[in-house]
Design an enzyme around this catalytic site. Structure first.
Site, PDB file in Angstrom:
ATOM      1  N   ASP A   1      11.957  44.969 156.085  1.00 19.90           N
ATOM      2  CA  ASP A   1      12.784  43.811 156.387  1.00 19.90           C
ATOM      3  C   ASP A   1      13.149  43.916 157.870  1.00 19.90           C
ATOM      4  O   ASP A   1      13.062  45.000 158.458  1.00 19.90           O
ATOM      5  CB  ASP A   1      14.037  43.828 155.508  1.00 19.90           C
ATOM      6  CG  ASP A   1      14.974  42.675 155.808  1.00 19.90           C
ATOM      7  OD1 ASP A   1      14.485  41.538 155.951  1.00 19.90           O
ATOM      8  OD2 ASP A   1      16.191  42.911 155.914  1.00 19.90           O
TER       9      ASP A   1
ATOM     10  N   ASP B   1      16.189  42.017 159.698  1.00 16.33           N
ATOM     11  CA  ASP B   1      17.623  42.009 159.983  1.00 16.33           C
ATOM     12  C   ASP B   1      18.359  43.076 159.188  1.00 16.33           C
ATOM     13  O   ASP B   1      18.331  43.092 157.955  1.00 16.33           O
ATOM     14  CB  ASP B   1      18.199  40.629 159.662  1.00 16.33           C
ATOM     15  CG  ASP B   1      17.553  39.542 160.501  1.00 16.33           C
ATOM     16  OD1 ASP B   1      17.793  39.516 161.713  1.00 16.33           O
ATOM     17  OD2 ASP B   1      16.793  38.722 159.947  1.00 16.33           O
TER      18      ASP B   1
ATOM     19  N   GLU C   1      22.818  41.535 161.623  1.00 16.04           N
ATOM     20  CA  GLU C   1      23.759  41.041 160.626  1.00 16.04           C
ATOM     21  C   GLU C   1      25.210  41.151 161.102  1.00 16.04           C
ATOM     22  O   GLU C   1      26.062  40.381 160.681  1.00 16.04           O
ATOM     23  CB  GLU C   1      23.589  41.809 159.304  1.00 16.04           C
ATOM     24  CG  GLU C   1      22.209  41.694 158.677  1.00 16.04           C
ATOM     25  CD  GLU C   1      21.900  40.302 158.151  1.00 16.04           C
ATOM     26  OE1 GLU C   1      22.749  39.402 158.295  1.00 16.04           O
ATOM     27  OE2 GLU C   1      20.809  40.122 157.597  1.00 16.04           O
TER      28      GLU C   1
ATOM     29  N   SER D   1      10.605  38.872 156.337  1.00 18.24           N
ATOM     30  CA  SER D   1      12.000  38.547 156.599  1.00 18.24           C
ATOM     31  C   SER D   1      12.374  37.141 156.142  1.00 18.24           C
ATOM     32  O   SER D   1      11.526  36.240 156.086  1.00 18.24           O
ATOM     33  CB  SER D   1      12.261  38.662 158.107  1.00 18.24           C
ATOM     34  OG  SER D   1      13.544  38.208 158.451  1.00 18.24           O
ATOM     35  N   SER D   2      13.665  36.961 155.865  1.00 20.58           N
ATOM     36  CA  SER D   2      14.183  35.631 155.555  1.00 20.58           C
ATOM     37  C   SER D   2      14.384  34.791 156.816  1.00 20.58           C
ATOM     38  O   SER D   2      14.562  33.578 156.719  1.00 20.58           O
ATOM     39  CB  SER D   2      15.521  35.749 154.810  1.00 20.58           C
ATOM     40  OG  SER D   2      15.334  36.294 153.524  1.00 20.58           O
TER      41      SER D   2
ATOM     42  N   ASP E   1      17.762  46.253 153.355  1.00 17.61           N
ATOM     43  CA  ASP E   1      19.201  46.506 153.475  1.00 17.61           C
ATOM     44  C   ASP E   1      20.038  45.592 152.602  1.00 17.61           C
ATOM     45  O   ASP E   1      21.253  45.769 152.522  1.00 17.61           O
ATOM     46  CB  ASP E   1      19.634  46.301 154.930  1.00 17.61           C
ATOM     47  CG  ASP E   1      19.607  44.833 155.322  1.00 17.61           C
ATOM     48  OD1 ASP E   1      20.670  44.289 155.699  1.00 17.61           O
ATOM     49  OD2 ASP E   1      18.537  44.209 155.229  1.00 17.61           O
TER      50      ASP E   1
END
Length: 232
Positions: A8, A10, A17, A116-117, A175
């Protein structure tokens, strides 16, 4: 047998974040929200923008006691984003991130990727800003390319397809509990990571409950573990 490590971005590679988080809490409080920083992180970290925006709108309508207009909902979300953008110059890599990436790159026959989002334009900027883009390019994938964001498995399945590795042979480093759930739903092994600045007390337990096989607290430890992955 692990054949690919999927990171991931972030909170694992880039410490994004935490950027502007306190300002966002104040901004939301000004609009009637009672969400503290821990609630924001534990509830929404790892969500794609559209999913978070929908949740934000639903809570805003509860506060207002009526449906929010599209203009009101848009203004609320954009105001929140602006608070974070105002602090983007403070963005740093998660401490030790490069060490973990180098440990994987030193292995024979192990593919690497980012899933990733975040939207691709932001992934590009963040990874380049933190000096990590060249380790992964072109295998950097955004959930905007798939139908459903995390906790749906789409982005991880898409990434596995693009790099040509069976999902069962992939290990994900995440995370967020939404990301852990997404990786599990994709049939992948997943380790939780709590080395980001946003990881409050109890964050590791949340990742374990979501299905993380291990929880790692720092990249020094993660790098050592990943450096041995081809021998496990």
């Amino acid at each position: 047998m692990v054949k690919a490590i999927i990171f991931d971005c972030d909170g694992v590679l880039v410490d994004s974040e935490i950027v502007g988080l306190d300002d966002v809490v104040v901004y939301l409080a000004e609009h009637g929200f009672e969400w503290d920083a821990k609630h924001l992180i534990s509830t929404f970290t790892g969500m794609r923008d559209d999913v978070f925006s929908a949740a934000l709108r639903a809570e805003y309508e509860r506060i207002l006691g009526r449906p929010a207009s599209d203009a009101e909902a848009h203004a609320l979300f954009e105001g929140l984003v602006d608070k974070r953008r105002a602090k983007r110059d403070t963005l740093q890599p998660v401490p030790g991130a490069e060490k973990s990436v180098r440990a994987v790159k030193a292995l024979d026959g192990i593919r690497t990727a980012v899933a990733s989002s975040s939207r691709m334009v932001y992934l590009d900027r963040k990874l380049k800003h933190c000096g990590l883009w060249d380790y992964f390019a072109p295998d950097v994938y955004s959930a905007e390319a798939v139908a459903h964001g995390k906790p749906a498995p789409d982005i991880f399945l898409y990434t596995a397809e693009r790099i040509g590795i069976d999902p069962a042979d992939c290990l994900v480093i995440e995370d967020a509990h939404h990301g852990v759930a997404a990786a599990k739903a994709a049939g992948m092994a997943v380790w939780g990571f709590t080395g980001g600045g946003h990881c409050f007390e109890g964050h590791g337990e949340t990742l374990s409950e979501a299905g993380a096989a291990r929880v790692v607290e720092h990249h020094d430890v993660l790098a050592a573990m990943l450096g041995q992955i081809d021998r496990q």
